[in-house]
Write a protein that holds these residues in place. Sequence first.
Motif, mmCIF file in Angstrom:
data_model
loop_
_atom_site.group_PDB
_atom_site.id
_atom_site.type_symbol
_atom_site.label_atom_id
_atom_site.label_comp_id
_atom_site.label_asym_id
_atom_site.label_seq_id
_atom_site.Cartn_x
_atom_site.Cartn_y
_atom_site.Cartn_z
ATOM 1 N N THR A 2 0.840 -1.201 0.000
ATOM 2 C CA THR A 2 0.000 0.000 0.000
ATOM 3 C C THR A 2 0.872 1.247 0.000
ATOM 4 O O THR A 2 1.934 1.281 0.598
ATOM 5 C CB THR A 2 -0.919 0.015 1.227
ATOM 6 N N LYS A 4 2.022 4.231 1.382
ATOM 7 C CA LYS A 4 1.932 4.829 2.719
ATOM 8 C C LYS A 4 2.452 6.254 2.709
ATOM 9 O O LYS A 4 2.994 6.724 3.696
ATOM 10 C CB LYS A 4 2.744 3.991 3.716
ATOM 11 N N GLN A 6 0.661 9.012 1.533
ATOM 12 C CA GLN A 6 -0.362 10.050 1.553
ATOM 13 C C GLN A 6 -0.341 10.743 2.913
ATOM 14 O O GLN A 6 -0.014 10.125 3.933
ATOM 15 C CB GLN A 6 -1.738 9.442 1.282
ATOM 16 N N LEU A 8 -2.601 11.754 5.047
ATOM 17 C CA LEU A 8 -3.401 11.200 6.140
ATOM 18 C C LEU A 8 -2.831 9.879 6.633
ATOM 19 O O LEU A 8 -2.849 9.597 7.832
ATOM 20 C CB LEU A 8 -4.852 11.026 5.704
ATOM 21 N N ASP A 9 -2.321 9.060 5.720
ATOM 22 C CA ASP A 9 -1.664 7.810 6.118
ATOM 23 C C ASP A 9 -0.581 8.106 7.137
ATOM 24 O O ASP A 9 -0.510 7.489 8.202
ATOM 25 C CB ASP A 9 -0.997 7.132 4.923
ATOM 26 N N PHE A 12 -2.074 9.811 10.589
ATOM 27 C CA PHE A 12 -2.733 8.838 11.461
ATOM 28 C C PHE A 12 -1.746 7.783 11.937
ATOM 29 O O PHE A 12 -1.768 7.380 13.103
ATOM 30 C CB PHE A 12 -3.913 8.188 10.746
ATOM 31 N N GLY A 13 -0.870 7.340 11.017
ATOM 32 C CA GLY A 13 0.139 6.352 11.385
ATOM 33 C C GLY A 13 1.027 6.877 12.500
ATOM 34 O O GLY A 13 1.306 6.168 13.472
ATOM 35 N N LEU A 15 0.316 9.053 14.714
ATOM 36 C CA LEU A 15 -0.445 9.209 15.965
ATOM 37 C C LEU A 15 -0.894 7.879 16.566
ATOM 38 O O LEU A 15 -1.459 7.853 17.658
ATOM 39 C CB LEU A 15 -1.664 10.095 15.711
ATOM 40 N N SER A 16 -0.634 6.774 15.868
ATOM 41 C CA SER A 16 -1.070 5.469 16.372
ATOM 42 C C SER A 16 -0.125 4.926 17.440
ATOM 43 O O SER A 16 -0.385 3.879 18.017
ATOM 44 C CB SER A 16 -1.176 4.472 15.223
ATOM 45 N N LEU A 79 -2.121 18.568 12.240
ATOM 46 C CA LEU A 79 -3.010 18.148 13.327
ATOM 47 C C LEU A 79 -4.448 18.525 12.965
ATOM 48 O O LEU A 79 -5.366 17.709 13.048
ATOM 49 C CB LEU A 79 -2.595 18.867 14.613
ATOM 50 N N THR A 82 -5.968 16.283 10.046
ATOM 51 C CA THR A 82 -6.503 14.974 10.421
ATOM 52 C C THR A 82 -7.797 15.145 11.205
ATOM 53 O O THR A 82 -8.747 14.384 11.019
ATOM 54 C CB THR A 82 -5.489 14.190 11.271
ATOM 55 N N TRP A 85 -10.626 15.674 8.824
ATOM 56 C CA TRP A 85 -11.099 14.455 8.159
ATOM 57 C C TRP A 85 -12.121 13.752 9.046
ATOM 58 O O TRP A 85 -13.212 13.394 8.593
ATOM 59 C CB TRP A 85 -9.934 13.510 7.853
ATOM 60 N N LEU A 86 -11.755 13.595 10.327
ATOM 61 C CA LEU A 86 -12.653 12.942 11.275
ATOM 62 C C LEU A 86 -13.960 13.718 11.409
ATOM 63 O O LEU A 86 -15.049 13.135 11.383
ATOM 64 C CB LEU A 86 -11.976 12.838 12.640
ATOM 65 N N GLN A 89 -16.282 13.088 8.495
ATOM 66 C CA GLN A 89 -16.950 11.788 8.535
ATOM 67 C C GLN A 89 -18.116 11.843 9.528
ATOM 68 O O GLN A 89 -19.223 11.399 9.234
ATOM 69 C CB GLN A 89 -15.986 10.678 8.960
ATOM 70 N N PHE B 12 -6.343 5.214 15.792
ATOM 71 C CA PHE B 12 -5.448 5.897 14.847
ATOM 72 C C PHE B 12 -4.797 4.888 13.901
ATOM 73 O O PHE B 12 -4.659 5.158 12.700
ATOM 74 C CB PHE B 12 -4.385 6.698 15.599
ATOM 75 N N SER B 16 -4.971 4.733 9.703
ATOM 76 C CA SER B 16 -3.738 5.041 8.966
ATOM 77 C C SER B 16 -3.682 4.336 7.618
ATOM 78 O O SER B 16 -2.759 4.538 6.849
ATOM 79 C CB SER B 16 -2.520 4.648 9.800
ATOM 80 N N ARG B 21 -9.889 3.794 5.708
ATOM 81 C CA ARG B 21 -10.554 5.098 5.732
ATOM 82 C C ARG B 21 -11.694 5.121 4.720
ATOM 83 O O ARG B 21 -12.769 5.657 4.992
ATOM 84 C CB ARG B 21 -9.563 6.224 5.439
#
Lengths: 122, 122
Positions: A2, A4, A6, A8-9, A12-13, A15-16, A79, A82, A85-86, A89, B12, B16, B21
């Motif tokens: 995939t 990785k 982008q 957002l990727d 979010f990644g 922040l995980s 920050l 992201t 985006w949330l 949704q 998160f 990611s 998403r």
Amino acid sequence: MTNKHQALDLAFGALSDPTRRAIVMRLTSGSASVGELSEPFAMAMPTLLQHVRVLEKSGLIETEKIGRVRKCSLRAEVLAGTEQWLARQRAVWEQRLDRMESYVLELHATEIKNAKRKRKRK
Amino acid sequence: MTNKHQALDLAFGALSDPTRRAIVMRLTSGSASVGELSEPFAMAMPTLLQHVRVLEKSGLIETEKIGRVRKCSLRAEVLAGTEQWLARQRAVWEQRLDRMESYVLELHATEIKNAKRKRKRK
DNA sequence: GTGTTTGTTAGTCATATGGCTAACTAAATA
DNA sequence: TATTTAGTTAGCCATATGACTAACAAACAC
């Protein structure tokens, strides 16, 4: 494999991971050196530096080398990106719930009318 | 505390990935089967099912098996939870920027006063 | 100029992730 | 009952991730 790369990727990644979220939290109250950032963690410096690099690539923080110290600071735009985006949704979701609710209310209204008609017909 | 952290790790982490998403985005407009979710993707079903499982473990979606079909639907609470974390960080950050700004403004004011005093003294 | 601090690079390791195919189960349909 | 459909499990593989140690380098402090 995939892609990785982008925005957002990466955001979010980044922040995980709890360590990286803690770094972000720390940086909301002002910039800090790599050493300062590492203090709260039982973690070797190279490991922490890696986290800093991940955050940097994600755009969540930026760093600047001053003498032998690297100054890290937050970049709130990403920050906010992201978060947006949330929020989007959730907005769509809630809009849909609203539509459903009004539909259900209409159904109820119709049912009541029908019930009244039934009673009249009797 | 560790539980909370873990929840954010999973949320998160789940977000990611672009496929996941997209699934979340799709589910904002109503629940769907695994097959329906897989349609837009050039991806084998077992792979997509894996993504669904990840989303389920993160709490972002819930699923229910009805006959031979698995119905997937969004759980907006967790979405809101991650959003809140981001919002909180941004809030602290902006508060700090405000304080800095007012400090800078005060500095300016002081400078102007001093400049005036200098001129008077001359 | 010697030693200390602050980061940095390189190399290793275990585990997690994201993809695949093939074979299987269970429900619905012909 | 036989066949199709929808999902599932198992196993394989390549790459990514997060941790470590052991040097190394550059700036500072004495």
